[in-house]
Design a protein around this motif. Structure first.
Motif, PDB file in Angstrom:
ATOM      1  N   VAL A   1       2.489  10.716   1.032  1.00 16.57           N
ATOM      2  CA  VAL A   1       1.047  10.536   1.097  1.00 16.57           C
ATOM      3  C   VAL A   1       0.423  11.810   0.527  1.00 16.57           C
ATOM      4  O   VAL A   1       0.863  12.919   0.834  1.00 16.57           O
ATOM      5  CB  VAL A   1       0.539  10.251   2.534  1.00 16.57           C
ATOM      6  N   LEU A   2      -0.564  11.634  -0.340  1.00 12.46           N
ATOM      7  CA  LEU A   2      -1.242  12.775  -0.959  1.00 12.46           C
ATOM      8  C   LEU A   2      -2.117  13.453   0.088  1.00 12.46           C
ATOM      9  O   LEU A   2      -2.920  12.796   0.752  1.00 12.46           O
ATOM     10  CB  LEU A   2      -2.093  12.306  -2.133  1.00 12.46           C
TER      11      LEU A   2
ATOM     12  N   PRO B   1       3.935  14.083   3.967  1.00 13.09           N
ATOM     13  CA  PRO B   1       2.753  14.676   3.342  1.00 13.09           C
ATOM     14  C   PRO B   1       3.135  15.568   2.159  1.00 13.09           C
ATOM     15  O   PRO B   1       4.042  16.398   2.271  1.00 13.09           O
ATOM     16  CB  PRO B   1       2.115  15.488   4.467  1.00 13.09           C
ATOM     17  N   VAL B   2       2.456  15.369   1.027  1.00 12.24           N
ATOM     18  CA  VAL B   2       2.778  16.120  -0.190  1.00 12.24           C
ATOM     19  C   VAL B   2       1.486  16.441  -0.938  1.00 12.24           C
ATOM     20  O   VAL B   2       0.597  15.596  -1.045  1.00 12.24           O
ATOM     21  CB  VAL B   2       3.720  15.305  -1.107  1.00 12.24           C
ATOM     22  N   ILE B   3       1.403  17.667  -1.493  1.00 16.79           N
ATOM     23  CA  ILE B   3       0.229  18.047  -2.281  1.00 16.79           C
ATOM     24  C   ILE B   3       0.324  17.466  -3.694  1.00 16.79           C
ATOM     25  O   ILE B   3       1.397  17.068  -4.147  1.00 16.79           O
ATOM     26  CB  ILE B   3       0.043  19.579  -2.332  1.00 16.79           C
ATOM     27  N   TYR B   4      -0.813  17.456  -4.386  1.00  8.72           N
ATOM     28  CA  TYR B   4      -0.948  16.847  -5.710  1.00  8.72           C
ATOM     29  C   TYR B   4       0.119  17.340  -6.691  1.00  8.72           C
ATOM     30  O   TYR B   4       0.779  16.553  -7.356  1.00  8.72           O
ATOM     31  CB  TYR B   4      -2.353  17.140  -6.238  1.00  8.72           C
TER      32      TYR B   4
ATOM     33  N   GLN C   1      -4.409  20.105   4.999  1.00  2.00           N
ATOM     34  CA  GLN C   1      -3.111  19.481   5.286  1.00  2.00           C
ATOM     35  C   GLN C   1      -3.251  18.068   5.863  1.00  2.00           C
ATOM     36  O   GLN C   1      -2.334  17.563   6.490  1.00  2.00           O
ATOM     37  CB  GLN C   1      -2.278  20.359   6.227  1.00  2.00           C
ATOM     38  N   GLN C   2      -4.395  17.438   5.642  1.00  2.00           N
ATOM     39  CA  GLN C   2      -4.652  16.065   6.069  1.00  2.00           C
ATOM     40  C   GLN C   2      -4.624  15.161   4.837  1.00  2.00           C
ATOM     41  O   GLN C   2      -4.798  15.641   3.711  1.00  2.00           O
ATOM     42  CB  GLN C   2      -6.031  15.962   6.746  1.00  2.00           C
TER      43      GLN C   2
END
Length: 89
Positions: free
Chosen positions: A54-55, A11-14, A61-62
């Motif tokens: 995955v953005l 999981p990764v933020i924009y 955090q989903q």
């Protein structure tokens, strides 16, 4: 990675995706249908990293779910990708 093969998803933020794209760690993307709600989410294939990104939504955090493909394309273009079309099987 079509057919949703079992691969570790990170999981990764924009903002981090954009940084990784600029560093050359992201080599492509896929748009997947969201399983639990209507919409689409973005998965990014990586280079030299075990797994795919995955953005995610920073607050929840989903996985970030886009209600339309147009919204997903705008996010991809904002990251620096050129989206030339979609293909299905």
């Amino acid at each position: 990675m079509s057919q949703h093969q079992e691969v570790e998803v990170i999981p990764v933020i924009y903002e981090r995706i954009r940084d990784y794209f600029n560093l050359g760690l992201v080599q492509g993307f896929e748009v997947w249908p969201a399983a639990m709600e209507e919409g689409w989410f973005l998965v990014f294939m990586t280079k030299n990293v075990p797994g795919n990104f995955v953005l995610i939504n920073r607050r929840t955090q989903q996985p970030r779910v886009f209600k339309t493909l147009d919204a997903a394309v705008k996010a991809l273009e904002g990251l620096g990708f050129r989206v030339q079309g979609f293909r299905g099987l």
